[in-house]
Motif scaffolding. Sequence first.
Motif, PDB file in Angstrom:
ATOM      1  N   ALA A 225      17.071  15.901  -5.333  1.00 14.86           N
ATOM      2  CA  ALA A 225      15.417  16.763  -5.420  1.00 14.86           C
ATOM      3  C   ALA A 225      15.175  14.850  -6.356  1.00 14.86           C
ATOM      4  CB  ALA A 225      15.796  18.027  -6.695  1.00 14.86           C
ATOM      5  N   VAL A 226      15.653  14.700  -7.620  1.00 15.83           N
ATOM      6  CA  VAL A 226      14.517  13.879  -8.506  1.00 15.83           C
ATOM      7  C   VAL A 226      15.242  12.709  -8.284  1.00 15.83           C
ATOM      8  CG1 VAL A 226      15.029  13.179 -11.086  1.00 15.83           C
ATOM      9  CG2 VAL A 226      15.973  15.226 -10.524  1.00 15.83           C
TER      10      VAL A 226
ATOM     11  N   VAL B 175      11.583  11.280  -6.348  1.00 14.37           N
ATOM     12  CA  VAL B 175      10.777  11.291  -7.611  1.00 14.37           C
ATOM     13  C   VAL B 175      10.388   9.705  -7.652  1.00 14.37           C
ATOM     14  CG1 VAL B 175       9.271  12.116  -9.075  1.00 14.37           C
ATOM     15  CG2 VAL B 175      10.575  13.719  -7.509  1.00 14.37           C
ATOM     16  N   ILE B 176      11.795   9.583  -8.253  1.00  7.65           N
ATOM     17  CA  ILE B 176      11.824   8.315  -8.688  1.00  7.65           C
ATOM     18  C   ILE B 176      11.720   7.163  -7.901  1.00  7.65           C
ATOM     19  CG2 ILE B 176      13.822   6.762 -10.223  1.00  7.65           C
ATOM     20  CD1 ILE B 176      13.480   9.144 -11.926  1.00  7.65           C
ATOM     21  N   ALA B 177      12.287   7.257  -7.075  1.00  7.75           N
ATOM     22  CA  ALA B 177      12.479   6.283  -5.247  1.00  7.75           C
ATOM     23  C   ALA B 177      10.234   5.934  -5.474  1.00  7.75           C
ATOM     24  CB  ALA B 177      13.124   6.728  -4.380  1.00  7.75           C
ATOM     25  N   ILE B 178       9.629   6.609  -5.846  1.00  8.60           N
ATOM     26  CA  ILE B 178       8.135   6.622  -5.564  1.00  8.60           C
ATOM     27  C   ILE B 178       7.933   5.654  -6.769  1.00  8.60           C
ATOM     28  CG2 ILE B 178       6.049   7.557  -5.516  1.00  8.60           C
ATOM     29  CD1 ILE B 178       7.126   9.879  -4.392  1.00  8.60           C
ATOM     30  N   ALA B 179       8.250   5.681  -7.431  1.00 14.70           N
ATOM     31  CA  ALA B 179       7.945   5.397  -8.647  1.00 14.70           C
ATOM     32  C   ALA B 179       8.786   3.946  -8.553  1.00 14.70           C
ATOM     33  CB  ALA B 179       9.025   5.888  -9.879  1.00 14.70           C
ATOM     34  N   CYS B 180       9.605   3.661  -8.107  1.00 20.71           N
ATOM     35  CA  CYS B 180      10.031   2.286  -8.187  1.00 20.71           C
ATOM     36  C   CYS B 180       9.423   1.927  -7.177  1.00 20.71           C
ATOM     37  CB  CYS B 180      11.926   1.706  -7.731  1.00 20.71           C
ATOM     38  SG  CYS B 180      13.011   2.949  -8.352  1.00 20.71           S
ATOM     39  N   GLY B 181       8.802   1.801  -5.763  1.00 16.43           N
ATOM     40  CA  GLY B 181       8.499   1.587  -5.108  1.00 16.43           C
ATOM     41  C   GLY B 181       7.145   1.633  -5.631  1.00 16.43           C
ATOM     42  N   MET B 182       5.959   2.126  -6.309  1.00 17.13           N
ATOM     43  CA  MET B 182       4.729   1.634  -6.658  1.00 17.13           C
ATOM     44  C   MET B 182       4.996   0.083  -7.861  1.00 17.13           C
ATOM     45  SD  MET B 182       3.753   5.422  -8.506  1.00 17.13           S
ATOM     46  CE  MET B 182       3.008   6.684  -7.114  1.00 17.13           C
TER      47      MET B 182
ATOM     48  N   THR C 224      18.000   3.271 -13.920  1.00 13.85           N
ATOM     49  CA  THR C 224      18.306   3.513 -15.122  1.00 13.85           C
ATOM     50  C   THR C 224      18.598   4.852 -15.999  1.00 13.85           C
ATOM     51  OG1 THR C 224      19.682   1.551 -15.029  1.00 13.85           O
ATOM     52  CG2 THR C 224      20.435   3.189 -16.881  1.00 13.85           C
ATOM     53  N   ARG C 225      17.097   4.601 -16.243  1.00 20.78           N
ATOM     54  CA  ARG C 225      16.310   6.107 -16.961  1.00 20.78           C
ATOM     55  C   ARG C 225      15.810   7.138 -16.118  1.00 20.78           C
ATOM     56  NH1 ARG C 225      18.189   6.106 -21.716  1.00 20.78           N
ATOM     57  NH2 ARG C 225      16.264   8.185 -22.074  1.00 20.78           N
ATOM     58  N   GLY C 226      16.241   7.038 -14.944  1.00 19.53           N
ATOM     59  CA  GLY C 226      15.949   8.270 -13.895  1.00 19.53           C
ATOM     60  C   GLY C 226      17.161   8.368 -13.800  1.00 19.53           C
TER      61      GLY C 226
ATOM     62  N   GLY D 241       9.207  13.139  -1.671  1.00 15.62           N
ATOM     63  CA  GLY D 241       9.337  13.048  -2.684  1.00 15.62           C
ATOM     64  C   GLY D 241       7.790  13.577  -3.806  1.00 15.62           C
ATOM     65  N   GLU D 242       7.515  12.935  -2.386  1.00 14.65           N
ATOM     66  CA  GLU D 242       5.693  14.165  -2.888  1.00 14.65           C
ATOM     67  C   GLU D 242       5.638  15.488  -3.452  1.00 14.65           C
ATOM     68  OE1 GLU D 242       1.410  12.720  -1.122  1.00 14.65           O
ATOM     69  OE2 GLU D 242       3.029  12.492  -0.071  1.00 14.65           O
ATOM     70  N   MET D 243       6.164  15.857  -2.197  1.00 17.33           N
ATOM     71  CA  MET D 243       5.794  17.188  -2.625  1.00 17.33           C
ATOM     72  C   MET D 243       6.571  17.838  -4.313  1.00 17.33           C
ATOM     73  SD  MET D 243       5.765  19.434   0.806  1.00 17.33           S
ATOM     74  CE  MET D 243       7.432  18.216   1.850  1.00 17.33           C
ATOM     75  N   ASN D 244       8.193  16.970  -4.544  1.00 20.97           N
ATOM     76  CA  ASN D 244       9.139  16.447  -5.094  1.00 20.97           C
ATOM     77  C   ASN D 244       8.493  16.906  -6.490  1.00 20.97           C
ATOM     78  OD1 ASN D 244      11.542  18.249  -3.250  1.00 20.97           O
ATOM     79  ND2 ASN D 244      12.573  16.153  -3.094  1.00 20.97           N
ATOM     80  N   ALA D 245       7.718  15.832  -6.518  1.00 20.73           N
ATOM     81  CA  ALA D 245       7.247  15.644  -8.089  1.00 20.73           C
ATOM     82  C   ALA D 245       6.729  16.739  -8.201  1.00 20.73           C
ATOM     83  CB  ALA D 245       6.086  14.899  -7.916  1.00 20.73           C
ATOM     84  N   ARG D 246       5.787  17.547  -7.675  1.00 23.45           N
ATOM     85  CA  ARG D 246       5.471  18.619  -7.921  1.00 23.45           C
ATOM     86  C   ARG D 246       6.413  19.836  -8.596  1.00 23.45           C
ATOM     87  NH1 ARG D 246       0.223  20.304  -5.725  1.00 23.45           N
ATOM     88  NH2 ARG D 246      -0.922  19.272  -7.045  1.00 23.45           N
ATOM     89  N   SER D 247       7.465  19.977  -7.813  1.00 19.96           N
ATOM     90  CA  SER D 247       8.261  20.859  -7.893  1.00 19.96           C
ATOM     91  C   SER D 247       9.118  20.585  -9.049  1.00 19.96           C
ATOM     92  CB  SER D 247       8.965  21.199  -6.581  1.00 19.96           C
ATOM     93  OG  SER D 247       9.774  19.862  -6.472  1.00 19.96           O
ATOM     94  N   VAL D 248       9.642  18.969  -9.783  1.00 24.46           N
ATOM     95  CA  VAL D 248      10.539  19.163  -9.991  1.00 24.46           C
ATOM     96  C   VAL D 248      10.142  19.118 -11.332  1.00 24.46           C
ATOM     97  CG1 VAL D 248      11.958  16.703 -10.959  1.00 24.46           C
ATOM     98  CG2 VAL D 248      12.072  17.564  -8.607  1.00 24.46           C
TER      99      VAL D 248
END
Length: 380
Positions: free
Chosen positions: A213-214, A217-224, A240-242, A306-313
């Motif tokens: 699940a997490v 979300v971290i992948a979206i951060a890396c992409g950004m 690593t911090r993810g 991850g777009e939906m998981n960002a909120r649920s996580v």
Amino acid sequence: MMHDIPDSGDQPHLPTTYASVAVIGAGSWGTAVAATFALAGVDTRLWGRDKDVCDGINRDGMNARYLPDVPLPKGLRAFDDMAAALSGVDAVAIVVPSRSIRAVARQVAQHAPAGADIAVLAKGIETETGLLMTQVAEEELEGHVVGCISGPTFASETALGYPTAATVAFPFSYADRLKPEASPAARMAISLSTETFRAYVSDDVVGVEIGGAVKNVIAIACGMMTGAGFAENTRAALITRGVDEMKALAEALGGRRETVTGLSGMGDLTLTCSSTTSRNMSLGLQLGQRIPRAECFDGRPVVVEGEMNARSVTDLARRLGVAMPICEAVRAILHDEADLGQTFAALWARPIEAEPNAMDLSFAHPASDKAIQKLAERIA
């Protein structure tokens, strides 16, 4: 701790494969999973909503819509009738998007044979309830043992027979611990194992699911950050911090931190953060390039877990008192209209902390103001 399963030289009774398995969901990953079961010699049925897709698989041996140019095993049969697909099977693999798990599990419950083991392959947390995908399925499939399968697995590579590994996690009863080779986890793992697909066994369902699940979300951060023009140092730091955020959430829910360092956590995270084949990484990359969300993927309505998981996580983490600053940053950008540059600049300017967390140390970043100014300007 779960007993190790001895190798074939020490154990006279190896796990027994399932005689028949139904895979629910004929998208790219569901088709790849069904192909893997079939290649392992299991009688495999694949259910999909689209009759044309199912007819194409049965007629041409190929899923032209979701997995084109990948030949499927001859023994694989596709159905658009769920009752027919589930008739008499020993196990079921549910491979649909996380937002569809509850509705599909409810359908499966109407037709699945009593005692059939259920594996969930969706990755996420239900927004409305904060439940993991296996917990959602358990509510709808009372009387069935429910586990999950997760790992670094792109569908096309798996279906093409590239060497791939994943983790199969199920709860272990007392009887399973006395005879682990008869457990659902071991049977599911052996039923998936081919010359190119290697399955590992776990009893930490929570740890395996949190990794899945997490990581989106971290992948979206890396992409950004990649889209904003940064490179490998930045991506490695986020990965690593993810992982640390994964560990904290898993532990808070009763999972084990070491599970997150395995295939379903670190392995899946590394894959997802390394290639635009991942929709999560691709979305982040486009947003980092300042492409408006509505125009990403050329305006196509692509589902990005991850777009939906960002909120649920982060909802779940907040309830548990778990700090997840990277996931919070992604949520703020995706759902709270926060500026990408300012949000990541603030993330980098957070107080200095210890690694490991057990040191419980924190003090102000000496260059926080400069960090916020420099990074926000560069990402703008």
